[in-house]
Write a protein that holds these residues in place. Structure first.
Motif, short mmCIF file in Angstrom:
data_model
loop_
_atom_site.label_atom_id
_atom_site.label_comp_id
_atom_site.label_asym_id
_atom_site.label_seq_id
_atom_site.Cartn_x
_atom_site.Cartn_y
_atom_site.Cartn_z
N TYR A 89 0.82 -1.21 0.00
CA TYR A 89 0.00 0.00 0.00
C TYR A 89 0.86 1.26 0.00
O TYR A 89 0.59 2.21 -0.75
CB TYR A 89 -0.94 0.01 1.21
N ILE A 90 1.89 1.29 0.83
CA ILE A 90 2.76 2.47 0.91
C ILE A 90 3.44 2.73 -0.43
O ILE A 90 3.52 3.87 -0.89
CB ILE A 90 3.80 2.30 2.03
N PHE A 91 3.92 1.67 -1.07
CA PHE A 91 4.60 1.83 -2.35
C PHE A 91 3.64 2.33 -3.43
O PHE A 91 3.94 3.28 -4.16
CB PHE A 91 5.22 0.50 -2.79
N VAL A 92 2.45 1.71 -3.54
CA VAL A 92 1.46 2.11 -4.54
C VAL A 92 0.99 3.54 -4.29
O VAL A 92 0.84 4.34 -5.22
CB VAL A 92 0.27 1.13 -4.54
N SER A 93 0.77 3.88 -3.01
CA SER A 93 0.34 5.23 -2.66
C SER A 93 1.40 6.25 -3.05
O SER A 93 1.09 7.32 -3.61
CB SER A 93 0.07 5.31 -1.15
N PHE A 94 2.66 5.93 -2.79
CA PHE A 94 3.76 6.85 -3.14
C PHE A 94 3.81 7.08 -4.65
O PHE A 94 3.90 8.23 -5.11
CB PHE A 94 5.09 6.27 -2.64
N ILE A 95 3.76 6.00 -5.42
CA ILE A 95 3.84 6.11 -6.88
C ILE A 95 2.66 6.91 -7.42
O ILE A 95 2.81 7.81 -8.27
CB ILE A 95 3.88 4.72 -7.54
N LEU A 245 -6.28 9.40 3.57
CA LEU A 245 -6.61 8.04 3.13
C LEU A 245 -6.05 7.01 4.09
O LEU A 245 -6.70 6.01 4.39
CB LEU A 245 -6.07 7.80 1.72
N PHE A 246 -4.83 7.24 4.57
CA PHE A 246 -4.21 6.30 5.51
C PHE A 246 -5.02 6.25 6.81
O PHE A 246 -5.16 5.19 7.42
CB PHE A 246 -2.76 6.71 5.80
N ILE A 247 -5.55 7.40 7.23
CA ILE A 247 -6.40 7.45 8.43
C ILE A 247 -7.72 6.74 8.17
O ILE A 247 -8.30 6.11 9.06
CB ILE A 247 -6.64 8.91 8.86
N TYR A 248 -8.19 6.82 6.91
CA TYR A 248 -9.49 6.23 6.58
C TYR A 248 -9.44 4.70 6.50
O TYR A 248 -10.48 4.04 6.65
CB TYR A 248 -9.99 6.79 5.24
N LEU A 249 -8.27 4.12 6.29
CA LEU A 249 -8.14 2.67 6.18
C LEU A 249 -8.75 1.92 7.37
O LEU A 249 -9.56 0.99 7.17
CB LEU A 249 -6.67 2.27 6.00
N PRO A 250 -8.41 2.26 8.61
CA PRO A 250 -9.02 1.53 9.73
C PRO A 250 -10.52 1.74 9.85
O PRO A 250 -11.23 0.88 10.39
CB PRO A 250 -8.28 2.08 10.96
N PHE A 278 -7.51 -1.14 -1.20
CA PHE A 278 -7.13 0.25 -1.44
C PHE A 278 -5.89 0.33 -2.33
O PHE A 278 -5.73 1.29 -3.09
CB PHE A 278 -6.91 0.98 -0.12
N SER A 279 -5.00 -0.65 -2.23
CA SER A 279 -3.86 -0.69 -3.16
C SER A 279 -4.36 -0.86 -4.59
O SER A 279 -3.87 -0.20 -5.52
CB SER A 279 -2.93 -1.85 -2.80
N PHE A 280 -5.35 -1.74 -4.76
CA PHE A 280 -5.96 -1.93 -6.08
C PHE A 280 -6.61 -0.64 -6.56
O PHE A 280 -6.45 -0.24 -7.72
CB PHE A 280 -6.99 -3.06 -6.01
N LEU A 281 -7.37 0.03 -5.68
CA LEU A 281 -8.05 1.26 -6.06
C LEU A 281 -7.08 2.34 -6.51
O LEU A 281 -7.26 2.96 -7.57
CB LEU A 281 -8.88 1.78 -4.87
N LEU A 282 -6.03 2.56 -5.72
CA LEU A 282 -5.06 3.59 -6.07
C LEU A 282 -4.36 3.29 -7.39
O LEU A 282 -4.16 4.19 -8.22
CB LEU A 282 -4.03 3.73 -4.95
N LEU A 283 -4.02 2.03 -7.58
CA LEU A 283 -3.34 1.64 -8.81
C LEU A 283 -4.23 1.86 -10.03
O LEU A 283 -3.78 2.36 -11.07
CB LEU A 283 -2.91 0.18 -8.71
N ASN A 284 -5.50 1.53 -9.91
CA ASN A 284 -6.41 1.69 -11.03
C ASN A 284 -6.82 3.14 -11.24
O ASN A 284 -7.09 3.55 -12.38
CB ASN A 284 -7.64 0.81 -10.84
#
Length: 368
Positions: A89-95, A245-250, A278-284
């Motif tokens: 998630y951190i990597f996908v979010s960063f990219i 978004l990171f706060i929204y995850l939990p 969420f990793s899928f969502l950000l990537l797409n």
């Protein structure tokens, strides 16, 4: 595996144990030289994430095309085969947000004139009305064969047409207007009168409204314009969006926890599902963004048509992905899984709206 040079000294630098081969049997640290050329920082990061053994690419493949598989495998205890959920998630979010920073989602520069350097013809066409621009574009497109000069003209005219739309929005919203004495907050023209009224009639929303009111009067005293405030809110909101978004995850995981059996599914399990989803969502979202950018740059109708078809299919897949992943992970009946999915979508949509409003309020309060 890292390509760093193995140390001649077989004593682990981390724990002091003897290292027979490459990795310490006690702590697992790699026994390689600790000093490297500068480029090693980048190559080590890539190696550490991708492992060059198919772990990263296998993770992406399953994340994109096998909804729920990564979550199932991780919860089964097989945690070395794919990239860990948090790291992914951190990597996908960063990219994703790095690309968004390079190519802004929207243009918030209302006052900017069209860049005349975008086309050699821009100076010639500048000053034309929107209706005139459209007529010239249509007349050029009627030609059986378009040469390079025609393409440059269309590009320049398109830039000017987009600029005229922006100017119209700017004028209708009066973005150049300053927040002066004519502007009031809930009918109060001064901070003193507002504070006096708030003290007499306290409300449970005062913890939000009072700071917003104080910031409003502060910006009015500074003579800030609507455009300046809007740009600041957008810039700060975008800057804080990854944190929000990171706060929204939990919170998303909590909603999952509510709708499933507590004895069978732990909150941790929902957290893993959330990280993968969420990793899928950000990537797409990144894919959709890049395709939309390509479509805006292309001047060929067939290419644009294909890109928009891909965008439509991708959008439908993004929506369907959650329902497929949910059913595969939680093994619920098809209809029950669908109903739960609809409820979760509705609840999270409302919650996300609150998040966006809250982010805008925080960004407004951060304006200096």
């Amino acid at each position: 595996m890292s390509h760093g040079k193995i140390r001649e000294d077989k004593t682990c630098q981390n724990c002091g144990h003897q290292v027979e081969e490459r990795f310490c049997p006690n702590c697992g640290q790699e026994n390689i030289e600790s000093r490297h050329p500068f480029y090693f920082l980048f190559t080590h990061f890539v190696e550490d994430f991708t492992h060059y053994d198919g772990q990263f690419w296998g993770t992406l493949k399953n994340l994109l095309f096998n909804p729920g598989k990564l979550t199932n495998i991780y919860l089964e205890g097989k945690r070395q085969k794919f990239v860990p959920p948090v790291k992914l998630y951190i990597f996908v979010s960063f990219i994703t947000f790095f690309v968004f920073a390079l190519f802004p989602l929207i243009n918030i520069n209302f006052g900017d004139q069209p860049d005349k350097g975008d086309s050699a013809k821009a100076g010639f066409f500048y000053g034309m009305k929107s209706s005139e621009v459209k007529k010239v574009i249509d007349s050029i497109k009627t030609k059986p064969i378009l040469d390079k000069e025609d393409s440059l003209s269309i590009k320049a005219l398109t830039v000017l047409a987009d600029s005229s739309k922006t100017d119209a929005i700017k004028n209708s919203l009066q973005m150049d207007n300053k927040i002066d004495a004519d502007f009031s907050f809930n009918g109060y023209n001064t901070r003193k009168s507002y504070d006096s009224a708030a003290a007499k009639n306290p409300s449970f929303l005062d913890f939000i409204e009072i700071p917003v009111a104080h910031k409003f009067f502060e910006l009015r005293e500074k003579g800030a314009t609507k455009e300046e405030i809007f740009k600041n809110i957008m810039e700060k909101s975008f800057h804080n969006l990854p944190k929000a978004l990171f706060i929204y995850l939990p919170i998303f995981a909590f909603f999952l926890w509510i709708f499933h059996k507590k004895k069978k599914w732990w909150y941790f399990d929902h957290g893993i599902f959330t990280l993968h989803y969420f990793s899928f969502l950000l990537l797409n979202i990144l894919f959709v963004f890049l395709l939309a950018k390509l479509a805006s740059l292309s001047e060929f109708w067939l290419v644009n048509f294909i890109l928009y078809i891909i965008l439509s299919v991708l959008t439908i897949y993004i929506i369907a992905y959650f329902f497929i992943a949910h059913r595969r992970v939680y093994h619920s009946h098809g209809f029950v899984s669908f109903i739960i999915g609809v409820l979760l979508f509705t609840i999270n949509y409302i919650a996300f709206l609150f998040l966006v409003v809250g982010l805008a309020l925080v960004s407004f309060l951060m304006i200096h």
